[in-house]
Design a protein around this motif. Structure first.
Motif, PDB file in Angstrom:
ATOM      1  N   VAL A  58       0.859  -1.187   0.000  1.00  0.00           N
ATOM      2  CA  VAL A  58       0.000   0.000   0.000  1.00  0.00           C
ATOM      3  C   VAL A  58       0.896   1.238   0.000  1.00  0.00           C
ATOM      4  O   VAL A  58       1.723   1.416   0.889  1.00  0.00           O
ATOM      5  CB  VAL A  58      -0.947   0.022   1.214  1.00  0.00           C
ATOM      6  N   VAL A 113      -5.664  -3.911   6.148  1.00  0.00           N
ATOM      7  CA  VAL A 113      -6.322  -4.493   4.980  1.00  0.00           C
ATOM      8  C   VAL A 113      -7.312  -5.546   5.458  1.00  0.00           C
ATOM      9  O   VAL A 113      -7.034  -6.290   6.413  1.00  0.00           O
ATOM     10  CB  VAL A 113      -5.278  -5.117   4.026  1.00  0.00           C
ATOM     11  N   PRO A 157      -3.634   6.183   1.926  1.00  0.00           N
ATOM     12  CA  PRO A 157      -3.363   5.266   0.811  1.00  0.00           C
ATOM     13  C   PRO A 157      -3.783   5.865  -0.527  1.00  0.00           C
ATOM     14  O   PRO A 157      -4.860   6.451  -0.641  1.00  0.00           O
ATOM     15  CB  PRO A 157      -4.212   4.037   1.150  1.00  0.00           C
ATOM     16  N   VAL A 201      -8.581  -1.865   1.220  1.00  0.00           N
ATOM     17  CA  VAL A 201      -7.767  -1.055   2.119  1.00  0.00           C
ATOM     18  C   VAL A 201      -8.708  -0.374   3.107  1.00  0.00           C
ATOM     19  O   VAL A 201      -9.752   0.148   2.721  1.00  0.00           O
ATOM     20  CB  VAL A 201      -6.968   0.004   1.320  1.00  0.00           C
ATOM     21  N   TRP A 224      -2.248   0.547  -4.663  1.00  0.00           N
ATOM     22  CA  TRP A 224      -2.072  -0.788  -4.073  1.00  0.00           C
ATOM     23  C   TRP A 224      -1.403  -1.696  -5.099  1.00  0.00           C
ATOM     24  O   TRP A 224      -1.985  -2.664  -5.563  1.00  0.00           O
ATOM     25  CB  TRP A 224      -3.462  -1.296  -3.688  1.00  0.00           C
TER      26      TRP A 224
END
Length: 388
Positions: free
Chosen positions: A302, A369, A310, A358, A313
């Motif tokens: 991430v 996660v 974030p 996420v 990914w």
């Protein structure tokens, strides 16, 4: 100085209680009142959802709380203060109001829209600017990117976030919301709902929200008011209590045949164990990040922006083809909040064709996660508990 009071749902409350005593609205030429002698107590710092069929009076009642519609009779108390005789303009500056599609002024920038009420209240320029930056950050919009944009340059979801920021600008104790997420697509709606839950956990306002969507009421509400015609209060209770024991056949019909399945929406992402994940910041050495991910047994990483949020990914294989961690923002990144429901998480995974999501927490920072296996196991446990 003592801490803010804590609500029955465990969050600190900065809101005020609302009390309605026999609130009525009659329109000339109509046999029945639109709102008929409603008495109701809304606790400080809680989110109360108004639901009921179209034309039942729920929106009329909401608009009487800030006197956009004047009551014909009864009293409305904000804290211990009867506001039915107060100057309505002064009252509205103490109550945030969010409508569908944000209701932004198109000729004003995002910053000017947010600053509207503080400027009316005579705040100085520095205080207004600081508050605008703080609120854009709170609703998940980078101030440097968005403050000087005009509403036409924003997506529907971004406009709605600005609308929430504007409603919170003068730090009102009460926030009224009229079908706030009705005009956006389903994925954006879930994200905006998550944002509201996160903001409420942080601020503890008294929120009254009208919705036609019972699932939304279950997700967002500490309590739900189910209305019938004339704003008759048929049931006023927690989502759990209404789903488990509808007060009348009318409520059972309104909730629908999926009440048992709706119980599943009461389980939140924060109730399920999250998986830690390897993270990387933009510009970091890709080889070092790949090595750390492989050592941890992670197939993906991430990527976080400068604020710890974030933004993408990538798989380890994708990252190994780069020299430094790229600043690419994945617009389809599957993200849910800690207060999202398991159904939200599963829907987000399916929409993104991913085996996980996420999870973000305070101010959009990474919490971990959640995998599809964890969601399915939790849903099975919940289903067994509901069935048993």
């Amino acid at each position: 100085m003592s801490d803010s009071p804590t609500t029955s749902v465990g969050r600190r409350a900065s809101g005020l209680p609302i009390r309605l005593e026999g609130v009525t609205k009659r329109y000339p030429g109509q046999d029945r009142p639109a709102v008929d002698a409603v008495s109701l107590e809304i606790p400080a710092g809680q989110t109360v959802m108004f639901v009921g069929p179209s034309g039942c009076g729920k929106t009329t009642l909401l608009k009487m709380l800030n006197r956009l519609i004047e009551p014909t009779g009864g009293k409305i108390f904000l804290g211990d203060e009867d506001v039915t005789s107060q100057d309505p303009d002064r009252l509205r500056r103490r109550i945030g109001y969010v409508i569908q599609a944000g209701g932004l002024f198109p000729h004003m920038t995002v910053a000017a829209n947010v600053a509207l009420v503080p400027r009316m209240l005579g705040w100085d320029k520095r205080r207004v600017a600081d508050r605008t930056e703080e609120l854009l950050d709170l609703v998940g919009l980078d101030p440097a990117t968005y403050r000087d944009r005009y509403p036409r340059a924003l997506s529907g979801g971004q406009q709605q976030r600005v609308g929430v920021a504007r409603a919170l600008a003068a730090d009102p104790p009460v926030l009224l919301m009229d079908e706030p997420f009705g005009a956006v697509d389903p994925i954006t709606r879930v994200r905006l709902q998550d944002e509201l839950l996160r903001i409420q956990d942080e601020l503890g306002k008294t929120i009254v929200c009208v919705t036609h969507d019972f699932d939304e009421a279950v997700k967002l509400g500490d309590r739900i008011v189910v209305f019938d015609v004339g704003a008759r209060v048929v049931q006023y209770d927690t989502p759990e209590a209404i789903l488990a024991d509808p007060a009348e056949d009318y409520v059972a019909d309104f909730v629908g045949a999926g009440a048992t399945l709706k119980q599943l929406t009461l389980t939140r992402v924060e109730d399920v164990e999250l998986r830690p994940v390897t993270t990387a910041t933009v510009g970091a050495d890709s080889a070092a990040v790949v090595a750390a991910a492989r050592a941890a047994g992670d197939d993906f990483v991430v990527v976080l922006d400068g604020r710890g949020r974030p933004i993408s990914w990538p798989t380890v294989a994708e990252l190994s083809r780069t020299t430094t961690v790229p600043a690419t923002v994945d617009q389809r990144l599957p993200v849910v909040g800690l207060r999202s429901t398991l159904n939200d998480a599963l829907d987000t995974m399916l929409a993104a064709s991913q085996g996980g999501v996420v999870v973000t927490g305070r101010r959009g920072g990474l919490s971990g996660v959640l995998t599809v296996e964890s969601v399915m196991a939790a849903i099975q446990r919940t289903r067994a508990a509901v069935g048993g």
